[in-house]
Design a protein around this motif. Sequence first.
Motif, PDB file in Angstrom:
ATOM      1  N   TRP A 103      27.964  39.287 -18.280  1.00  7.72           N
ATOM      2  CA  TRP A 103      27.009  38.283 -18.746  1.00  7.72           C
ATOM      3  C   TRP A 103      25.690  38.427 -18.000  1.00  7.72           C
ATOM      4  CZ3 TRP A 103      24.057  34.432 -16.673  1.00  7.72           C
ATOM      5  CH2 TRP A 103      23.535  33.488 -17.551  1.00  7.72           C
ATOM      6  N   ARG A 142      37.780  36.417 -13.378  1.00  8.29           N
ATOM      7  CA  ARG A 142      36.648  36.161 -14.282  1.00  8.29           C
ATOM      8  C   ARG A 142      35.366  36.871 -13.857  1.00  8.29           C
ATOM      9  NH1 ARG A 142      39.622  31.706 -13.348  1.00  8.29           N
ATOM     10  NH2 ARG A 142      40.434  30.547 -15.137  1.00  8.29           N
ATOM     11  N   ILE A 143      35.416  37.531 -12.720  1.00  6.46           N
ATOM     12  CA  ILE A 143      34.161  38.020 -12.158  1.00  6.46           C
ATOM     13  C   ILE A 143      33.549  39.132 -12.990  1.00  6.46           C
ATOM     14  CG2 ILE A 143      35.045  39.817 -10.596  1.00  6.46           C
ATOM     15  CD1 ILE A 143      33.130  38.473  -8.468  1.00  6.46           C
ATOM     16  N   GLU A 151      33.724  39.431 -16.201  1.00  5.61           N
ATOM     17  CA  GLU A 151      33.100  38.761 -17.345  1.00  5.61           C
ATOM     18  C   GLU A 151      31.743  38.196 -16.958  1.00  5.61           C
ATOM     19  OE1 GLU A 151      33.894  34.762 -20.052  1.00  5.61           O
ATOM     20  OE2 GLU A 151      35.566  35.713 -18.969  1.00  5.61           O
ATOM     21  N   TRP A 152      31.672  37.593 -15.771  1.00 10.78           N
ATOM     22  CA  TRP A 152      30.397  37.044 -15.289  1.00 10.78           C
ATOM     23  C   TRP A 152      29.386  38.149 -15.044  1.00 10.78           C
ATOM     24  CZ3 TRP A 152      33.035  33.528 -11.092  1.00 10.78           C
ATOM     25  CH2 TRP A 152      33.717  32.493 -11.753  1.00 10.78           C
TER      26      TRP A 152
END
Length: 241
Positions: free
Chosen positions: A150, A143-144, A146-147
């Motif tokens: 963001w 998920r990193i 995606e973070w």
Amino acid sequence: MNMFLVLTFLFFAGSLIGWGIELIWRRFFSANNPERKWINPGFLTGPYLPLYGLSLSILFSMSFIDVSFVKGEWAQKIVLFVIMALCITVLEYFAGLVFIKGMKIKLWDYSSCWGNIQGIICPQYSFYWALLSAVYYFLVHPRILEWLYWFTNHLAFCLVVGFFYGVFTVDLCYTLGLSAKIRAFATEKQIEVHYESLKLALQKRNEEFREKRRFLFQLHTYGRNFAESLREALADNLLGK
């Protein structure tokens, strides 16, 4: 994505998360805190640990290593986690060595652990690093990105990170000045300052100070109290050699 932004975010997140992990560990599990008090686990004043920030950056980089030379999917994962743990252990060793040799300060002490090297690293904590590497790989790494996207698309959060680095820089300068005083004392007395013992001694003295003078000295500044407590704790030789 710009690698500078990636590393900036990783160092920020890792430093804060690592501080939280160490806070819980030292409160409930550390043998060096038998009274089970809440103690700031960091060398710096604020709630961040740069070693964990650097470690998260290493884990991110190591996650892309090709371990296809190992047969079996799970065997590849185990080899990868071992490599990650070894890299962080090497970082931990050199970080500890710099403080011991350069500042006469021992930030942590694994002397009681089996197989330790100079009390800085040991197999037990390298195993913990391997476990944290596995947690990162399975829960965080997918998920990193995606973070990170963001993060780069939210200006307000970018300002928070920028504020973090500003406070971090001021904190670092202040702590290095304090470390110079500790180093001068340690050099004079030819001792090695155990930082955890020093913090426990200072916390105890400050608690006693507040109990005795909370009414008459309500306007007494914390900074002056801390300086006095530091000198007393060092002078009384409350630290291990």
